[in-house]
Design an enzyme around this catalytic site. Sequence first.
Site, PDB file in Angstrom:
ATOM      1  CG  HIS A 100      31.905 113.872  11.825  1.00 48.96           C
ATOM      2  ND1 HIS A 100      31.673 115.315  11.167  1.00 48.96           N
ATOM      3  CD2 HIS A 100      33.060 113.906  12.830  1.00 48.96           C
ATOM      4  CE1 HIS A 100      32.264 116.097  12.324  1.00 48.96           C
ATOM      5  NE2 HIS A 100      33.342 115.069  13.175  1.00 48.96           N
ATOM      6  CD  GLU A 101      34.734 111.236  14.500  1.00 51.18           C
ATOM      7  OE1 GLU A 101      35.884 111.434  13.823  1.00 51.18           O
ATOM      8  OE2 GLU A 101      34.171 111.585  15.195  1.00 51.18           O
ATOM      9  CG  HIS A 104      37.481 115.231  11.347  1.00 53.27           C
ATOM     10  ND1 HIS A 104      37.332 116.193  11.257  1.00 53.27           N
ATOM     11  CD2 HIS A 104      36.942 114.483  12.426  1.00 53.27           C
ATOM     12  CE1 HIS A 104      37.016 116.572  11.694  1.00 53.27           C
ATOM     13  NE2 HIS A 104      36.124 115.374  12.656  1.00 53.27           N
ATOM     14  CG  HIS A 108      45.641 113.839   7.246  1.00 53.80           C
ATOM     15  ND1 HIS A 108      46.158 111.936   8.163  1.00 53.80           N
ATOM     16  CD2 HIS A 108      46.526 114.203   7.438  1.00 53.80           C
ATOM     17  CE1 HIS A 108      47.199 112.596   8.516  1.00 53.80           C
ATOM     18  NE2 HIS A 108      47.245 113.650   7.527  1.00 53.80           N
TER      19      HIS A 108
END
Length: 230
Positions: A100-101, A104, A108
């Site tokens: 999940h991280e 991100h 980006h």
Amino acid sequence: MNYSSSPIFFLLILVMGISWLIQWRLRSKFSEYAKIGLQSGLSGRQIAELMLADHGITDVRVISAEGRLTDHYNPADKTVNLSEAVYEERSAAAAAVAAHECGHAVQHATAYSMLQFRSAMVPMLSSVATYMPWILMAGVLMIRTSVIPLGVGIALFSLTTLFSFVTLPVEFDASRRALAWIDKRGIVTTQEHAMAKDALWWAAMTYVVAAISSLATLLYYVSIFMGRRR
């Protein structure tokens, strides 16, 4: 008017109670799934590094962060920060969080519009957060003499509410990317995928409730403002 007996006030209390229950459920789910080892045997750190590599991202570091459920992606220094447990664990919960991280980080790298919008709001909100509570407090205390301070406070608080709602598509999209990748890459089995999806769903619900809570709080201040202007 007794604002503590208004419907919006009771809605706010209800949302706070639901938020506490969801936080409790989230911790319970992560504790449960953290005990079940991945058949792939990969740690959270290894999964994160593999996902970044698969997306051609070479300028993001995966580091360990202190605390529990402190996992986050920092676009400022391009780091995926995994809590100590997730960094080392080899479980469905660790796989879900790590991917999940990294979702991100992929957002980006691909200039995902909602993440860009949210990131653009951060500097302004950081400044607002320092004095907004004081303005709101002063506005409530001075409501009988002037509605201006409370009006200013409401305008500032509406920005934080907007931010909480902008956060929702960003979080849901990161989870979607994470689940699609761990499934396609064979990081998890069918059973482990279901556990990872469930863990991320409960994590997403914390953001949903936070957004609703912020909206309820905003409406509460608006009701005070409108009550004084009548």
